[in-house]
Motif scaffolding. Structure first.
Motif, short mmCIF file in Angstrom:
data_model
loop_
_atom_site.label_atom_id
_atom_site.label_comp_id
_atom_site.label_asym_id
_atom_site.label_seq_id
_atom_site.Cartn_x
_atom_site.Cartn_y
_atom_site.Cartn_z
N ASP A 1 70.96 58.12 9.17
CA ASP A 1 70.16 56.96 8.80
C ASP A 1 71.03 55.87 8.18
OD1 ASP A 1 67.86 58.12 9.70
OD2 ASP A 1 67.11 58.71 7.72
N GLU A 2 71.95 56.27 7.32
CA GLU A 2 72.82 55.29 6.67
C GLU A 2 73.70 54.57 7.69
OE1 GLU A 2 76.59 55.22 3.52
OE2 GLU A 2 75.34 57.02 3.71
N THR B 1 73.41 54.44 11.12
CA THR B 1 72.70 53.70 12.17
C THR B 1 72.00 52.47 11.61
OG1 THR B 1 70.74 55.15 11.93
CG2 THR B 1 72.36 55.73 13.64
N SER B 2 71.62 52.49 10.34
CA SER B 2 71.01 51.31 9.73
C SER B 2 72.00 50.15 9.72
CB SER B 2 70.54 51.61 8.31
OG SER B 2 69.47 52.53 8.32
N ARG B 3 73.25 50.46 9.42
CA ARG B 3 74.29 49.41 9.43
C ARG B 3 74.49 48.87 10.84
NH1 ARG B 3 78.91 52.44 5.72
NH2 ARG B 3 77.72 52.43 3.75
N ASP C 1 72.32 49.01 13.32
CA ASP C 1 71.10 48.31 13.72
C ASP C 1 71.07 46.89 13.15
OD1 ASP C 1 70.28 50.51 15.14
OD2 ASP C 1 68.91 51.24 13.59
#
Length: 426
Positions: free
Chosen positions: A381-382, A384-386, A388
């Motif tokens: 999550d950490e 892929t959030s960046r 994204d």
């Protein structure tokens, strides 16, 4: 965009422009081009044909024969391509019977007409609600369409200017699209490596994954998983949920290729279920796995974050407590698993590409300790959030560039900017 304006303007009340340079003329489409349609049908297409066959989409097919040998502007006559699909072509070609072929240019250059027609025709195709386009284009819509026509030398200058400016904008868009592609590959690599090898990227596995089946694309990855991980068949940790929407009260959901469950009412293309089919829809709850077996190779698999009902063509599964649902989400959306889905398909047709339940049941899944699953999900999550966020920024740049491109063309072909002055300034 240059703010240079012509010295004098004439007023107009046409829907496509409200003023024009004083020396431009207003001419309807019927006086500028000959309006015809093609005679071809999609079944006439031939792979490897010598000539392009223009249909109602951006991508032409091929044909062994031709019916036009000319310079022309083409546009879709009906379907989803109305006011969206345009081509400027030259030479021999075939055209679909619902594709308009505009040629035999009079008082206008093909290039200027292409820019003007493509820029303004969507306004003529609106159904009056200012929200949606008409289902089909009628001949009179093109014949009666007004165009602002400058002298020929000015048309050439405008088309040349737009060619130069749009080429630069298109190059910037292409770079951003390439960046998005690379970021997408990086995102998939993060998910794949972390979900299937753990946070330390261990390769000291000892799993005899070949016992699960032969020629599995996921075997090499599972064989290198950490030794502390287990491996289970899909059917042992994902039993089917067969709860139906009998009362018909559930929120209607659809599964996207990004693995997200969305409210059907928010979709651009509505997919309304018949009253008779609604009770047969499967109920899905937060944390359930939802699969569309017909589009699995395209990414239609994911964990639901909401309660609702999905098509009876879908499959819904509960997820065992031994698995963090979002860890499973990452595993089933990793690169080797997509490769495996493609191996399971028999054809590209809608029916034959459906993944069989038996294949899905025997798919091996890695089972790390639950605490490690939670840590893997947090890490993915950490990261892929960046990624994204970078993708979103690139998409924003593309949207702004396309908006500028469209505005520039419209301003140029309606005389809102004086290209002669703009070219000198540049």
């Amino acid at each position: 965009m240059s703010s240079a304006r012509y010295p004098a303007y004439q007023s107009s009340d046409w829907p496509t422009f409200n003023e024009l340079p004083a020396h431009w003329r207003v001419v309807r489409g019927r006086h500028l081009v000959t309006i015809q349609t093609g005679s071809g049908d999609t079944v006439d297409a031939e792979d490897g044909g010598q000539y392009p066959f223009y249909v109602r989409s951006d991508t032409p097919l091929r044909s062994s024969g031709w019916e036009f040998d000319t310079r022309a502007v083409l546009t879709a006559g009906d379907g989803a391509g109305v006011a969206k699909v345009f081509h400027l072509v030259s030479g021999k070609f075939m055209a679909h019977q619902r594709v308009y072929v505009l040629h035999d240019f009079r008082e206008v250059t093909p290039e200027f007409f292409f820019y003007a027609f493509r820029s303004m025709f969507y306004l003529m195709a609106l159904d009056g609600s200012a929200k949606s386009t008409v289902d089909s284009v009628r001949r009179h819509m093109i014949a009666d369409m007004p165009f602002g026509i400058p002298p020929i030398d000015e048309q050439l200058a405008i088309a040349g200017y737009l060619d130069h400016e749009t080429t630069q904008i298109d190059a910037l868009v292409a770079k951003q699209e390439e960046l998005i592609r690379h970021l997408g590959e990086r995102r998939l690599a993060v998910i794949t490596t972390t979900a299937l090898r753990g946070l330390r990227g261990e390769e000291a596995g000892q799993h005899d994954v070949k016992r699960w089946g032969s020629s599995l694309a996921v075997e090499p990855w599972l064989a290198r998983a950490p030794r502390s991980w287990g491996v289970e068949r899909f059917k042992t940790v994902c039993p089917p949920r067969d709860e139906r929407n009998v009362a018909g009260t559930e929120l209607m959901l659809s599964l996207t290729v990004k693995g997200l469950l969305i409210d059907r009412s928010t979709m651009a293309i509505q997919q309304n279920a018949s009253d008779a089919s609604i009770p047969r829809y499967f109920v899905t709850r937060p944390g359930d796995l939802v699969v569309n077996p017909m589009w699995l190779t395209g990414g239609a698999i994911g964990v639901s974050d909401k309660r609702g009902a999905v098509s009876p063509d879908y499959r819904v599964f509960e997820i065992a407590k031994a698995l963090d649902p979002w860890y499973l989400h990452a595993v089933l959306r990793s690169a080797p698993y997509f490769d495996q889905y493609r191996l399971y398909t028999r054809s590209n047709t809608t029916f034959d590409r459906r993944i069989k339940q038996n294949d899905l049941d025997n798919l091996p899944l890695p089972i790390p300790p639950i605490d490690e699953q939670h840590a893997i999900v947090e890490h993915i999550d950490e990261q892929t959030s960046r990624i994204d966020a970078l993708i979103a920024k690139a998409e924003e740049h593309i949207a702004l560039a396309k908006e500028r491109r469209s505005a520039l063309i419209t301003a140029a072909v309606t005389g809102q900017i004086d290209i002669r002055t703009a070219r000198k300034a540049s």
